[in-house]
Write a protein that holds these residues in place. Structure first.
Motif, PDB file in Angstrom:
ATOM      1  N   SER A 238      10.791  59.264  20.151  1.00 29.97           N
ATOM      2  CA  SER A 238      10.843  59.523  21.578  1.00 29.97           C
ATOM      3  C   SER A 238       9.793  60.550  21.948  1.00 29.97           C
ATOM      4  O   SER A 238       9.250  61.258  21.099  1.00 29.97           O
ATOM      5  CB  SER A 238      12.234  60.035  21.963  1.00 29.97           C
ATOM      6  OG  SER A 238      12.525  61.237  21.270  1.00 29.97           O
ATOM      7  N   LYS A 239       9.518  60.630  23.231  1.00 32.70           N
ATOM      8  CA  LYS A 239       8.530  61.574  23.718  1.00 32.70           C
ATOM      9  C   LYS A 239       9.068  62.992  23.590  1.00 32.70           C
ATOM     10  O   LYS A 239      10.222  63.265  23.863  1.00 32.70           O
ATOM     11  CB  LYS A 239       8.214  61.271  25.182  1.00 32.70           C
ATOM     12  CG  LYS A 239       7.068  62.102  25.743  1.00 32.70           C
ATOM     13  CD  LYS A 239       6.769  61.678  27.177  1.00 32.70           C
ATOM     14  CE  LYS A 239       5.653  62.531  27.762  1.00 32.70           C
ATOM     15  NZ  LYS A 239       5.372  62.167  29.168  1.00 32.70           N
ATOM     16  N   LYS A 240       8.181  63.886  23.156  1.00 31.92           N
ATOM     17  CA  LYS A 240       8.554  65.289  23.069  1.00 31.92           C
ATOM     18  C   LYS A 240       8.627  65.889  24.479  1.00 31.92           C
ATOM     19  O   LYS A 240       8.297  65.234  25.470  1.00 31.92           O
ATOM     20  CB  LYS A 240       7.558  66.039  22.190  1.00 31.92           C
ATOM     21  CG  LYS A 240       7.542  65.558  20.741  1.00 31.92           C
ATOM     22  CD  LYS A 240       6.513  66.299  19.914  1.00 31.92           C
ATOM     23  CE  LYS A 240       6.504  65.797  18.472  1.00 31.92           C
ATOM     24  NZ  LYS A 240       5.464  66.469  17.649  1.00 31.92           N
ATOM     25  N   ASP A 241       9.028  67.120  24.559  1.00 30.47           N
ATOM     26  CA  ASP A 241       9.210  67.770  25.862  1.00 30.47           C
ATOM     27  C   ASP A 241       7.844  68.135  26.455  1.00 30.47           C
ATOM     28  O   ASP A 241       7.418  69.287  26.449  1.00 30.47           O
ATOM     29  CB  ASP A 241      10.086  69.014  25.702  1.00 30.47           C
ATOM     30  CG  ASP A 241      10.441  69.626  27.052  1.00 30.47           C
ATOM     31  OD1 ASP A 241      10.318  68.911  28.062  1.00 30.47           O
ATOM     32  OD2 ASP A 241      10.830  70.805  27.083  1.00 30.47           O
ATOM     33  N   ILE A 242       7.161  67.101  26.962  1.00 32.85           N
ATOM     34  CA  ILE A 242       5.814  67.265  27.516  1.00 32.85           C
ATOM     35  C   ILE A 242       5.775  66.602  28.887  1.00 32.85           C
ATOM     36  O   ILE A 242       6.125  65.427  29.031  1.00 32.85           O
ATOM     37  CB  ILE A 242       4.752  66.626  26.602  1.00 32.85           C
ATOM     38  CG1 ILE A 242       4.704  67.342  25.246  1.00 32.85           C
ATOM     39  CG2 ILE A 242       3.380  66.650  27.261  1.00 32.85           C
ATOM     40  CD1 ILE A 242       3.876  66.625  24.217  1.00 32.85           C
ATOM     41  N   ASN A 243       5.361  67.371  29.888  1.00 36.11           N
ATOM     42  CA  ASN A 243       5.192  66.843  31.233  1.00 36.11           C
ATOM     43  C   ASN A 243       3.693  66.779  31.520  1.00 36.11           C
ATOM     44  O   ASN A 243       3.051  67.797  31.763  1.00 36.11           O
ATOM     45  CB  ASN A 243       5.901  67.742  32.254  1.00 36.11           C
ATOM     46  CG  ASN A 243       5.844  67.175  33.664  1.00 36.11           C
ATOM     47  OD1 ASN A 243       4.835  66.651  34.101  1.00 36.11           O
ATOM     48  ND2 ASN A 243       6.954  67.288  34.378  1.00 36.11           N
ATOM     49  N   LEU A 244       3.131  65.578  31.459  1.00 34.17           N
ATOM     50  CA  LEU A 244       1.691  65.426  31.593  1.00 34.17           C
ATOM     51  C   LEU A 244       1.184  65.888  32.958  1.00 34.17           C
ATOM     52  O   LEU A 244       0.130  66.516  33.050  1.00 34.17           O
ATOM     53  CB  LEU A 244       1.300  63.967  31.378  1.00 34.17           C
ATOM     54  CG  LEU A 244       0.738  63.564  30.019  1.00 34.17           C
ATOM     55  CD1 LEU A 244       0.285  62.116  30.065  1.00 34.17           C
ATOM     56  CD2 LEU A 244      -0.420  64.452  29.594  1.00 34.17           C
TER      57      LEU A 244
END
Length: 404
Positions: A238-244
């Motif tokens: 799953s996607k890590k805690d990253i807000n592009l």
């Protein structure tokens, strides 16, 4: 259908009309093979990308006979501007250019067609197998209609989205290696002020980086990216805690030229995000009757996320493997060996990715690059693929920064 047993031209279906697929189609069509090139998008498709053409892309375009045509439209660039967290900057020389992927991919596609490849707008539905399980074609969808094409070889060059790899039974990692967000800004007033491929590291965009690349017609490509963006557990994660978007906004706020670009310029369309597959990982490269090329094979570099040149190179390698004498096993072995020969360089870029996680390393290398012609030459060597990027930030490499 029997497998191709020698170097005589045969029938090839290439799925994916990006740099890798078009490169393979061009080389094979030019050699007399019957080539169908398929993509779900029309000619001149858009692709989320930084649009930078670094020296490996120039070399591949020259090999394809397309460099002059591309450079006639591209914005030439003479430096990569590396900017550290404290504002230090060093301009690394190199032969580079910027051309939006919509136009680059159109030129590549037309170039393949000019050599004899037939283009079909359709998406891959499933692969076809003969009685022995060898891939012998594919079912493509054109709207509601199904198109069944048979071939001697299928080349998958379908990019980072894993659906086609899954359909072919070759996907080993479902999540991407990296993610990026980019937009185009028309800012003719800034032409000549932003002249390099600017790559910016800072705590504000950690563990990623931001960029501004000057394109033709006063249009700038601006974006932010993060490598190692997803967890990976047995191929799934799953996607890590990253807000592009938050990362992009932080880059604009942190870097004054980015803020000025958005203040003076006009954003063309929306910001767009995309996944990337890096480091020659995440997929099997072959199965009987099938080769995987380009970003589907993970041809994008970690650390910098440059991938256009290496995608074309893998497409050329796939075409060359098919042209050499031998049966199915020999073709697959030849192609896999060619990709394996590239692995050490990809591994070095993975090591260099620590700069994104620890931006102070960029400060150190930039500081020494400004003071030492030898260090600057090694940085230029990374661009020209004569220096391994990981060597700059290894223990030995960091020690050399202080004692040269």
């Amino acid at each position: 259908m029997e497998a191709q047993q020698n170097s005589a031209p045969g029938r090839v279906l290439v799925v994916g009309a990006g740099p890798a697929g078009c490169a393979a189609a061009r080389v094979l069509a030019e050699a007399g093979w019957s080539v169908v090139l398929a993509d779900q998008h029309p000619v001149g498709r858009d692709k989320v990308c930084g649009d930078g053409l670094i020296p490996d892309a120039h070399a591949a375009l020259a090999r394809l006979g397309l460099l002059q045509a591309v450079m006639a439209e591209a914005q030439p660039v003479a430096h990569v501007g590396c900017v550290g967290p404290r504002g230090g900057r060093v301009d690394v020389p190199g032969s580079m250019a910027v051309l939006p992927r919509r136009r680059l991919d159109e030129l590549l596609n037309r170039h393949a067609q000019a050599a004899g490849a037939a283009f079909v707008q359709a998406r891959l539905e499933r692969v076809l197998e003969d009685a022995q399980g060898r891939v012998c074609g594919a079912v493509l969808k054109q709207g509601a209609a199904a198109l069944e094409l048979h071939c001697d070889w299928l080349i998958l060059a379908t990019g980072a989205v894993p659906k086609a790899l899954q359909a072919a039974g070759l996907c080993e990692r479902h999540t991407p290696s990296a993610v990026a967000l980019r937009g185009y800004v028309h800012a003719p007033a800034l032409v000549g002020q932003i002249r390099a491929l600017e790559v910016v590291w800072s705590q504000a965009v950690r563990p990623g980086y931001g960029w501004i690349f000057p394109g033709p017609g006063g249009v700038f490509n601006i974006g932010a990216g993060v490598v190692d963006s997803h967890s990976d557990l047995q191929g799934k994660g799953s996607k890590k805690d990253i807000n592009l978007r938050a990362l992009f906004d932080a880059f604009v706020q942190h870097y004054p030229p980015a803020a000025e670009l958005l203040r003076q310029g006009q954003l063309q369309g929306e910001l767009k995000g995309a996944p990337l597959r890096c480091s020659l990982k995440g997929a099997r490269f072959t199965r009987p009757g099938l080769l995987v090329a380009g970003e589907a094979a993970g041809s994008t570099y970690s650390f910098t996320c440059e991938g256009i040149g290496k995608a074309m190179e893998t497409g050329i390698l796939a075409a060359e493997a098919l042209q050499a004498a031998g049966g199915d096993a020999a073709v697959r072995q030849r192609y896999e060996a060619a990709l394996q020969a590239l692995r050490p360089r990809f591994a070095m870029y993975e090591r260099a990715n620590s700069v994104n996680a620890h931006p102070w390393l960029a400060d150190l290398v930039i500081w020494r690059g400004k003071k030492s012609p030898k260090v600057l030459a090694r940085m230029a060597g990374v661009l020209n693929e004569t220096t391994n990027p990981g060597n700059l930030i290894s223990f030995k490499g960091l020690s050399r920064l202080f004692f040269e």
